[in-house]
Design an enzyme around this catalytic site. Structure first.
Site, PDB file in Angstrom:
ATOM      1  N   GLU A   1       0.859  -1.215  -0.146  1.00 48.37           N
ATOM      2  CA  GLU A   1       0.019  -0.066  -0.052  1.00 48.37           C
ATOM      3  C   GLU A   1       0.990   1.231  -0.001  1.00 48.37           C
ATOM      4  OE1 GLU A   1      -2.483  -1.655   3.301  1.00 48.37           O
ATOM      5  OE2 GLU A   1      -4.059  -1.046   2.289  1.00 48.37           O
TER       6      GLU A   1
ATOM      7  N   GLU B   1      -3.704  -9.789   3.192  1.00 45.20           N
ATOM      8  CA  GLU B   1      -4.479  -9.526   4.509  1.00 45.20           C
ATOM      9  C   GLU B   1      -5.614 -10.630   4.471  1.00 45.20           C
ATOM     10  OE1 GLU B   1      -3.466  -7.196   2.431  1.00 45.20           O
ATOM     11  OE2 GLU B   1      -2.814  -5.487   3.348  1.00 45.20           O
TER      12      GLU B   1
HETATM   13  N1  COA Z   1       4.183  -7.800  11.203  1.00 46.33           N
HETATM   14  C1  COA Z   1       5.231  -8.049  12.510  1.00 46.33           C
HETATM   15  N2  COA Z   1       6.127  -8.866  12.338  1.00 46.33           N
HETATM   16  C2  COA Z   1       6.436  -9.586  11.181  1.00 46.33           C
HETATM   17  C3  COA Z   1       5.489  -8.930   9.960  1.00 46.33           C
HETATM   18  C4  COA Z   1       4.614  -8.175  10.068  1.00 46.33           C
HETATM   19  N3  COA Z   1       3.929  -7.757   9.343  1.00 46.33           N
HETATM   20  N4  COA Z   1       6.296  -9.660   8.934  1.00 46.33           N
HETATM   21  C5  COA Z   1       7.254 -10.219   9.282  1.00 46.33           C
HETATM   22  N5  COA Z   1       7.391  -9.978  10.607  1.00 46.33           N
HETATM   23  C6  COA Z   1       8.537 -10.666  11.368  1.00 46.33           C
HETATM   24  C7  COA Z   1       8.435 -11.893  11.709  1.00 46.33           C
HETATM   25  O1  COA Z   1       7.324 -12.150  12.870  1.00 46.33           O
HETATM   26  C8  COA Z   1       9.461 -12.440  12.158  1.00 46.33           C
HETATM   27  O2  COA Z   1       9.813 -12.162  13.592  1.00 46.33           O
HETATM   28  P1  COA Z   1      10.482 -13.367  14.554  1.00 46.33           P
HETATM   29  O3  COA Z   1      11.874 -13.456  14.098  1.00 46.33           O
HETATM   30  O4  COA Z   1      10.378 -12.542  15.755  1.00 46.33           O
HETATM   31  O5  COA Z   1       9.501 -14.546  14.482  1.00 46.33           O
HETATM   32  C9  COA Z   1      10.592 -11.567  11.546  1.00 46.33           C
HETATM   33  O6  COA Z   1       9.788 -10.577  10.972  1.00 46.33           O
HETATM   34  C10 COA Z   1      10.911 -12.445  10.279  1.00 46.33           C
HETATM   35  O7  COA Z   1       9.999 -12.919   9.424  1.00 46.33           O
HETATM   36  P2  COA Z   1       9.659 -14.705   9.157  1.00 46.33           P
HETATM   37  O8  COA Z   1       8.251 -14.775   8.764  1.00 46.33           O
HETATM   38  O9  COA Z   1      10.592 -15.243   9.878  1.00 46.33           O
HETATM   39  O10 COA Z   1      10.435 -14.479   7.541  1.00 46.33           O
HETATM   40  P3  COA Z   1      10.037 -15.462   6.512  1.00 46.33           P
HETATM   41  O11 COA Z   1      11.248 -15.215   5.677  1.00 46.33           O
HETATM   42  O12 COA Z   1       9.720 -16.788   6.933  1.00 46.33           O
HETATM   43  O13 COA Z   1       8.620 -14.877   5.885  1.00 46.33           O
HETATM   44  C11 COA Z   1       7.218 -13.285   5.217  1.00 46.33           C
HETATM   45  C12 COA Z   1       8.569 -13.616   5.190  1.00 46.33           C
HETATM   46  C13 COA Z   1       7.055 -11.884   4.616  1.00 46.33           C
HETATM   47  C14 COA Z   1       6.458 -14.199   4.013  1.00 46.33           C
HETATM   48  C15 COA Z   1       6.537 -13.383   6.514  1.00 46.33           C
HETATM   49  O14 COA Z   1       7.165 -12.861   7.378  1.00 46.33           O
HETATM   50  C16 COA Z   1       5.017 -12.922   6.399  1.00 46.33           C
HETATM   51  O15 COA Z   1       4.080 -13.685   5.826  1.00 46.33           O
HETATM   52  N6  COA Z   1       4.767 -11.492   6.837  1.00 46.33           N
HETATM   53  C17 COA Z   1       3.391 -11.296   7.159  1.00 46.33           C
HETATM   54  C18 COA Z   1       3.305 -10.461   5.944  1.00 46.33           C
HETATM   55  C19 COA Z   1       1.620  -9.903   5.936  1.00 46.33           C
HETATM   56  O16 COA Z   1       0.850 -10.668   6.241  1.00 46.33           O
HETATM   57  N7  COA Z   1       1.645  -8.556   5.855  1.00 46.33           N
HETATM   58  C20 COA Z   1       0.391  -7.885   5.915  1.00 46.33           C
HETATM   59  C21 COA Z   1       0.044  -7.596   7.300  1.00 46.33           C
HETATM   60  S1  COA Z   1      -1.675  -6.739   7.483  1.00 46.33           S
END
Ligand code: COA
Length: 269
Positions: free
Chosen positions: A121, A141
């Site tokens: 966004e 989302e």
């Molecule tokens: N909010 C809060 N924390 C987030 C985050 C978010 N949107 N996206 C990533 N993080 C954090 C993870 O919780 C993790 O923290 P931790 O080490 O304390 O567990 C850290 O960032 C690294 O992310 P991780 O998920 O371990 O990396 P990955 O390479 O396995 O996956 C993504 C990467 C981007 C696919 C995954 O982090 C993800 O799906 N994030 C959320 C995306 C999302 O739904 N965004 C919309 C929010 S409305």
């Protein structure tokens, strides 16, 4: 401009300024504090850019590190929020991204790695988007039992059309740099392996910086003004629907599942 921010790095070199969102341990997720700083930064910047002596011709926004532009709003902060609080979160995010969209100098999102949810966004609130070869953009989302709440339901269809926007947002589809270029969400892919992407982005914006600044600003304003006139009600509706979902079982399940690293079990309630 305030001397220093906790989560933002602001650097000006000649006519190009670079804003880096700096929270790499959580993939630059936008928590309340980052959003507050973006609010302050964009407000202060607006008055600087409006001065006739301003020499900044373009602003590049990027995330710290190579793994993410911004992986969305901070999901940890969603837990336990009421519908009223959620409405505020959405309206505040919309307002801040609106301020960035309306800066009187072109903005360019440099997407390296993930631009998801609030990150996507933010990217589409900018005037241009450049993709690093590892860029991944999308709106996940629905996996959390939620809809985009920082303007995505309004700006994405304006950019790529209803057909694709609905598909992306209902299926949590994420797309690569090449796919994003094909649908027109990215202006270009920066793929010169010999040079870092920020330098490539600076070269990409150089011709833009050499054009008449007032003309550039007015082209963008002319193209966007009609869209914006029709968008006000849609933004309100987005915030209302975003907030309503905070009361659903499936939203709580979705957020808990993300935080506990489990698969959500949705119950349609
Ligand atoms: N909010 C809060 N924390 C987030 C985050 C978010 N949107 N996206 C990533 N993080 C954090 C993870 O919780 C993790 O923290 P931790 O080490 O304390 O567990 C850290 O960032 C690294 O992310 P991780 O998920 O371990 O990396 P990955 O390479 O396995 O996956 C993504 C990467 C981007 C696919 C995954 O982090 C993800 O799906 N994030 C959320 C995306 C999302 O739904 N965004 C919309 C929010 S409305």
């Amino acid at each position: 401009m305030r001397e220093s921010f906790e989560y933002l790095i602001w650097e000006v070199e000649d006519d190009i300024a670079v804003l880096t969102i700096n929270r790499p341990d959580v993939l630059n997720a936008l928590n309340t504090h980052v959003l507050k700083e973006l609010d302050e930064w964009s407000n202060q910047l607006r008055s600087i850019l409006e001065q006739p002596s301003n020499s900044i011709r373009c602003i590049i926004l990027q995330g710290a590190g190579t793994k993410a532009f911004v992986a969305g709003a901070d999901i940890k902060e969603f837990k336990g929020k009421t519908k009223t609080e959620a409405q505020y979160i959405s309206s505040r995010g919309q307002r801040i991204f609106g301020q960035i969209e309306q800066l009187p100098v072109p903005t360019v999102a440099l997407v390296e790695g993930y631009a998801l949810g609030g990150g996507a966004e933010l990217a589409i609130a900018c005037d241009f988007r450049l993709a690093a070869p590892n860029a991944i953009i999308g709106f996940p989302e629905v996996k959390l039992g939620l809809i985009p709440g920082f303007g995505g339901t309004v700006r994405l269809p304006q950019l790529i059309g209803n057909v694709r926007a609905i598909e992306w947002m209902t299926t949590a589809k994420t797309v690569s740099a090449e796919q994003g270029l094909d649908v027109g969400i990215f202006n270009a892919i920066l793929d010169d392996k010999a040079e870092d992407v920020l330098n490539q982005a600076k070269k990409w914006v150089a011709p833009l910086c050499s054009m008449a600044p007032l003309a550039v600003k007015n082209v963008i304003f002319a193209v966007k003004s009609q869209q914006n006139m029709n968008s006000a009600i849609s933004f309100e509706k987005e915030a209302e629907l975003f907030a309503k979902l905070f009361e659903s079982h499936d939203f709580q399940e979705g957020v808990n599942a993300f935080l506990e690293k489990k698969k959500p079990v949705f119950q349609n309630k």
